[in-house]
Write a protein that holds these residues in place. Structure first.
Motif, PDB file in Angstrom:
ATOM      1  N   UNK A  49       1.079  -1.188   0.183  1.00 41.85           N
ATOM      2  CA  UNK A  49       0.274   0.362  -0.060  1.00 41.85           C
ATOM      3  C   UNK A  49       0.906   1.102   0.035  1.00 41.85           C
ATOM      4  N   UNK A  50       0.269   1.997  -1.101  1.00 40.29           N
ATOM      5  CA  UNK A  50       1.339   3.401  -0.676  1.00 40.29           C
ATOM      6  C   UNK A  50       0.629   4.119  -0.209  1.00 40.29           C
ATOM      7  N   UNK A  51       1.308   5.095   1.095  1.00 40.80           N
ATOM      8  CA  UNK A  51       1.022   5.613   2.389  1.00 40.80           C
ATOM      9  C   UNK A  51       1.907   6.657   2.959  1.00 40.80           C
ATOM     10  N   UNK A  52       0.878   7.750   2.737  1.00 45.36           N
ATOM     11  CA  UNK A  52       1.276   9.366   2.653  1.00 45.36           C
ATOM     12  C   UNK A  52       0.662   9.137   4.398  1.00 45.36           C
ATOM     13  N   UNK A  53       1.183   9.978   4.926  1.00 41.87           N
ATOM     14  CA  UNK A  53       1.274  10.498   6.355  1.00 41.87           C
ATOM     15  C   UNK A  53       1.501  12.640   6.308  1.00 41.87           C
ATOM     16  N   UNK A  54      -0.067  13.293   6.202  1.00 45.46           N
ATOM     17  CA  UNK A  54      -0.209  15.174   6.313  1.00 45.46           C
ATOM     18  C   UNK A  54      -0.728  15.433   7.010  1.00 45.46           C
ATOM     19  N   UNK A  55       0.054  16.122   8.053  1.00 50.52           N
ATOM     20  CA  UNK A  55      -0.515  16.793   9.072  1.00 50.52           C
ATOM     21  C   UNK A  55      -2.147  18.163   8.164  1.00 50.52           C
ATOM     22  N   UNK A  56      -2.967  18.255   8.820  1.00 49.81           N
ATOM     23  CA  UNK A  56      -3.464  19.262   7.643  1.00 49.81           C
ATOM     24  C   UNK A  56      -3.653  20.816   7.228  1.00 49.81           C
ATOM     25  N   UNK A  57      -2.534  21.024   7.577  1.00 57.33           N
ATOM     26  CA  UNK A  57      -1.729  22.080   6.427  1.00 57.33           C
ATOM     27  C   UNK A  57      -1.696  21.696   5.602  1.00 57.33           C
ATOM     28  N   UNK A  58      -0.848  20.652   5.040  1.00 55.97           N
ATOM     29  CA  UNK A  58      -0.583  19.858   4.314  1.00 55.97           C
ATOM     30  C   UNK A  58      -1.137  19.544   3.172  1.00 55.97           C
ATOM     31  N   UNK A  59      -2.535  19.580   3.471  1.00 54.47           N
ATOM     32  CA  UNK A  59      -3.569  18.593   2.022  1.00 54.47           C
ATOM     33  C   UNK A  59      -3.248  19.390   0.999  1.00 54.47           C
ATOM     34  N   UNK A  60      -3.293  19.536   0.022  1.00 54.75           N
ATOM     35  CA  UNK A  60      -3.322  20.285  -1.381  1.00 54.75           C
ATOM     36  C   UNK A  60      -4.024  20.064  -2.465  1.00 54.75           C
ATOM     37  N   UNK A  61      -4.860  18.613  -2.447  1.00 58.60           N
ATOM     38  CA  UNK A  61      -5.014  17.648  -3.217  1.00 58.60           C
ATOM     39  C   UNK A  61      -5.743  17.048  -2.492  1.00 58.60           C
ATOM     40  N   UNK A  62      -6.919  16.650  -3.755  1.00 57.07           N
ATOM     41  CA  UNK A  62      -8.145  15.548  -2.679  1.00 57.07           C
ATOM     42  C   UNK A  62      -7.670  13.857  -3.311  1.00 57.07           C
ATOM     43  N   UNK A  63      -7.257  13.502  -1.551  1.00 58.39           N
ATOM     44  CA  UNK A  63      -6.782  12.104  -1.964  1.00 58.39           C
ATOM     45  C   UNK A  63      -8.235  10.907  -2.644  1.00 58.39           C
ATOM     46  N   UNK A  64      -7.490   9.948  -2.670  1.00 58.75           N
ATOM     47  CA  UNK A  64      -8.582   9.494  -3.156  1.00 58.75           C
ATOM     48  C   UNK A  64      -9.406   8.370  -2.216  1.00 58.75           C
ATOM     49  N   UNK A  65      -8.023   8.504  -1.505  1.00 60.46           N
ATOM     50  CA  UNK A  65      -8.377   6.580  -0.066  1.00 60.46           C
ATOM     51  C   UNK A  65      -8.134   8.024   1.591  1.00 60.46           C
ATOM     52  N   UNK A  66      -9.059   8.741   1.624  1.00 61.39           N
ATOM     53  CA  UNK A  66      -8.314   9.237   3.025  1.00 61.39           C
ATOM     54  C   UNK A  66      -8.879   8.605   4.264  1.00 61.39           C
ATOM     55  N   UNK A  67      -7.764   8.473   5.328  1.00 63.96           N
ATOM     56  CA  UNK A  67      -8.007   8.070   6.635  1.00 63.96           C
ATOM     57  C   UNK A  67      -7.553   9.034   7.675  1.00 63.96           C
ATOM     58  N   UNK A  68      -8.214   9.485   8.417  1.00 67.80           N
ATOM     59  CA  UNK A  68      -8.033  11.183   9.358  1.00 67.80           C
ATOM     60  C   UNK A  68      -8.229  10.171  11.123  1.00 67.80           C
ATOM     61  N   UNK A  69      -7.272  10.554  11.491  1.00 69.51           N
ATOM     62  CA  UNK A  69      -6.961   9.918  12.766  1.00 69.51           C
ATOM     63  C   UNK A  69      -6.784  11.133  13.895  1.00 69.51           C
ATOM     64  N   UNK A  70      -7.708  10.202  15.060  1.00 68.87           N
ATOM     65  CA  UNK A  70      -7.527  11.821  16.074  1.00 68.87           C
ATOM     66  C   UNK A  70      -7.740  10.872  17.240  1.00 68.87           C
ATOM     67  N   UNK A  71      -6.750  10.258  18.284  1.00 63.09           N
ATOM     68  CA  UNK A  71      -6.846   9.389  18.745  1.00 63.09           C
ATOM     69  C   UNK A  71      -7.553   9.918  20.347  1.00 63.09           C
ATOM     70  N   UNK A  72      -6.907  11.529  20.546  1.00 59.36           N
ATOM     71  CA  UNK A  72      -7.224  11.831  21.671  1.00 59.36           C
ATOM     72  C   UNK A  72      -7.768  12.899  21.076  1.00 59.36           C
TER      73      UNK A  72
END
Length: 230
Positions: free
Chosen positions: A1-24
Motif C-alpha cells: 500500500x502506498x501510504x502518505x502521512x500528512x498534517x491538515x495544513x499539508x493537504x493540497x489536493x483531494x486524496x482518493x482514500x483518506x484515513x483521518x486519525x484523531x486518537x485523543x
C-alpha cells in the motif's frame, strides 16, 4: 500500500482514500458514541453550526471539546460518553482537530475516521481497496502529534502485515504530549479514564466511514458485512 502521512495544513489536493486519525480524543469518542447506540454522527464545522443543527432537530445530541457549555450535551471525553444511552440518536460533533481533518477531505471518494479503538477494522476495510494510495491525515499538532502518527502507521502496517504488534505504537501514544495533557488535566473536559480508553486497541468491531449526505458530512459505522462504498 502506498501510504502518505500528512498534517491538515499539508493537504493540497483531494486524496482518493483518506484515513483521518484523531486518537485523543475525537474518533475514540465517535467510536464510543456508536458503541452506545448512536445511529450517525454529523461532523460540524463550527460550534455555532453544531448548536444550530441541534436546535433544528429534536433529539440530536451535541458534543464539543473543552469544558461544558450551554446547549451542548456533553464534552469530547470517552470516559464521560460511555455512561450515555445514545440508542438510535444522531450526534453532532465539533472538535479542535478531528472534525476539522475530516471536513478537509470531505470530497475524497472514501473517507475513514479512525483511532486505536477501531484500528483493525479500519485496516481490513483499507485492505479491500487493493494497493491504491492512502493518505493518512494526522490531525493533532498540525501533523506532529505522535499518538495520531503512531496509530496511522500501525494501521498502515496492519494492512500489509497482519502480524504487526500494537505494543510499540501504543507506547508512543502513551508517551505523547496529548496523553500528558489529558493525564495532568491541562485540557478541560477530561475524565480520569480518557487516556486508557483511547489506548484500547480494537475495542469496537467496526470501521467508521464519513461521506457527504446532502450538505452534511456524516460518519457511520461500517462492519465487514455492511454494503461496500459506492
Amino acid at each position: 500500500m502506498d501510504a502518505h502521512f500528512l498534517g491538515i495544513p499539508e493537504l493540497t489536493e483531494t486524496p482518493s482514500v483518506a484515513v483521518v486519525v484523531d486518537v485523543m480524543r475525537a474518533f475514540t469518542v465517535a467510536a464510543w458514541a456508536f458503541g452506545q447506540g448512536a445511529e450517525r454522527i454529523v461532523l460540524a464545522g463550527s460550534l455555532d453550526e453544531a448548536l444550530a443543527l441541534k436546535s433544528r432537530h429534536s433529539g440530536w445530541v451535541a458534543i464539543k471539546d473543552g469544558p461544558p457549555a450551554p446547549g451542548f450535551d456533553t464534552v469530547n471525553s470517552p470516559g464521560m460518553l460511555r455512561s450515555m444511552d445514545l440508542g438510535g440518536r444522531t450526534v453532532v460533533q465539533k472538535t479542535t482537530a478531528g472534525t476539522v481533518g475530516a471536513l478537509a477531505v470531505k470530497d475524497a471518494p472514501l473517507v475513514l475516521c479512525s483511532a486505536f479503538v477501531v484500528a483493525e477494522s479500519t485496516a481490513r476495510l483499507l485492505g479491500t481497496h487493493g494497493r491504491e494510495g492512502v493518505t493518512f491525515v494526522v490531525t493533532g499538532e498540525d501533523g506532529r502529534a505522535d499518538e495520531d502518527l503512531a496509530c496511522a502507521q500501525y494501521i498502515a502496517r496492519r494492512v500489509t502485515d497482519g502480524r504487526t504488534d500494537a505494543a510499540p505504537f501504543l507506547r508512543r501514544a502513551a508517551a505523547s504530549r496529548a496523553a500528558a495533557e489529558l493525564t495532568e488535566r491541562v485540557r478541560q473536559g477530561v475524565h480520569p479514564d480518557d487516556v486508557a480508553l483511547c489506548l484500547e486497541v480494537d475495542r469496537f468491531p467496526f470501521a467508521m466511514v464519513a461521506a457527504l449526505e446532502g450538505p452534511l458530512m456524516v460518519l457511520r459505522p461500517r462492519t465487514s458485512s455492511s454494503p461496500a462504498t459506492a
